[in-house]
Design a protein around this motif. Sequence first.
Motif, PDB file in Angstrom:
ATOM      1  N   GLY A  49      32.704  27.925 -98.407  1.00 30.17           N
ATOM      2  CA  GLY A  49      33.789  27.170 -99.017  1.00 30.17           C
ATOM      3  C   GLY A  49      34.011  27.458-100.483  1.00 30.17           C
ATOM      4  O   GLY A  49      34.882  26.857-101.108  1.00 30.17           O
ATOM      5  N   GLN A  50      33.244  28.367-101.029  1.00 32.18           N
ATOM      6  CA  GLN A  50      33.385  28.718-102.442  1.00 32.18           C
ATOM      7  C   GLN A  50      33.992  30.102-102.562  1.00 32.18           C
ATOM      8  O   GLN A  50      33.985  30.891-101.634  1.00 32.18           O
ATOM      9  N   GLY A  51      34.493  30.400-103.724  1.00 31.48           N
ATOM     10  CA  GLY A  51      34.968  31.750-103.995  1.00 31.48           C
ATOM     11  C   GLY A  51      33.809  32.665-104.293  1.00 31.48           C
ATOM     12  O   GLY A  51      32.652  32.356-104.017  1.00 31.48           O
ATOM     13  N   LEU A  52      34.124  33.794-104.855  1.00 26.47           N
ATOM     14  CA  LEU A  52      33.076  34.730-105.251  1.00 26.47           C
ATOM     15  C   LEU A  52      32.588  34.367-106.646  1.00 26.47           C
ATOM     16  O   LEU A  52      33.372  34.296-107.588  1.00 26.47           O
TER      17      LEU A  52
ATOM     18  N   GLU B 272      41.543  35.444 -95.480  1.00 26.80           N
ATOM     19  CA  GLU B 272      41.310  34.700 -96.715  1.00 26.80           C
ATOM     20  C   GLU B 272      41.737  35.570 -97.888  1.00 26.80           C
ATOM     21  O   GLU B 272      41.406  36.765 -97.939  1.00 26.80           O
TER      22      GLU B 272
ATOM     23  N   PHE C 103      36.841  35.590-109.858  1.00 29.68           N
ATOM     24  CA  PHE C 103      37.603  35.340-108.638  1.00 29.68           C
ATOM     25  C   PHE C 103      37.944  33.858-108.502  1.00 29.68           C
ATOM     26  O   PHE C 103      37.176  32.990-108.923  1.00 29.68           O
ATOM     27  N   GLY C 104      39.082  33.606-107.875  1.00 32.08           N
ATOM     28  CA  GLY C 104      39.413  32.248-107.493  1.00 32.08           C
ATOM     29  C   GLY C 104      38.633  31.836-106.259  1.00 32.08           C
ATOM     30  O   GLY C 104      37.903  32.637-105.664  1.00 32.08           O
ATOM     31  N   ALA C 105      38.802  30.583-105.869  1.00 29.19           N
ATOM     32  CA  ALA C 105      38.041  30.034-104.740  1.00 29.19           C
ATOM     33  C   ALA C 105      38.545  30.521-103.385  1.00 29.19           C
ATOM     34  O   ALA C 105      37.880  30.320-102.375  1.00 29.19           O
ATOM     35  N   GLY C 106      39.716  31.150-103.367  1.00 31.25           N
ATOM     36  CA  GLY C 106      40.243  31.689-102.121  1.00 31.25           C
ATOM     37  C   GLY C 106      41.200  30.737-101.430  1.00 31.25           C
ATOM     38  O   GLY C 106      41.123  29.513-101.592  1.00 31.25           O
TER      39      GLY C 106
ATOM     40  N   PHE D 258      42.049  36.166-102.058  1.00 29.33           N
ATOM     41  CA  PHE D 258      41.409  35.843-103.331  1.00 29.33           C
ATOM     42  C   PHE D 258      42.192  36.464-104.480  1.00 29.33           C
ATOM     43  O   PHE D 258      42.468  37.658-104.478  1.00 29.33           O
TER      44      PHE D 258
END
Lengths: 115, 113
Positions: free
Chosen positions: B40-43, A88, A105-108, A90
């Motif tokens: 399912g979320q980012g940081l 994953e 950070f973005g959602a990945g 980011f």
Amino acid sequence: AQSVSQHNHHVILSEAASLELGCNYSYGGTVNLFWYVQYPGQHLQLLLKYFSGDPLVKGIKGFEAEFIKSKFSFNLRKPSVQWSDTAEYFCAVSDPYSGGFKTIFGAGTRLFVKA
Amino acid sequence: GAGVSQSPSNKVTEKGKDVELRCDPISGHTALYWYRQSLGQGLEFLIYFQGNSAPDKSGLPSDRFSAERTGGSVSTLTIQRTQQEDSAVYLCASSLATKNEQFFGPGTRLTVL
């Protein structure tokens, strides 16, 4: 407030395919830009970063990213992916108003590379 | 060398209980960060500490969340009266003052029943 958008949530590629993961951020001033990667079962780790200078930055494992200020983008690329790149990814941007420490950070993007 | 460590690695608690999560940063790192990562979320940024400066608490989602850092080293994140929506992986990271490359710990997986 600063925000980071990653356009693809899931990407599936075959080995040797080329990769480009999109990242856009909202702030137009001076920022620090990062890509972090989380391999299965491992900690998040830095892939590459941009602070200043050459907008094309090289990271580990053959990854690179290009900072395009006019497009508020910092897309990640790799010419030929390997199965071991499954992870994953980011994108992250530092908030300059916090002295460059607060990082958004973005959602990945989950990348799966088929062997 | 030693990296960032967090404890416990997993925590299961009942709704309404308080929990404390611990982070040991890399020695010499003056900046310490807490993030929350939901499925399912980012940081999601929670809080950061930098040296002796006042912490940036702007990411804490409610007054049930608090954090402290003692002696410029170890940090604890406390969640009071836990709710099911608090279930997530809580990540800690540290960095040197002059560089913003963050080194992450393994996280604490919190499950609120």
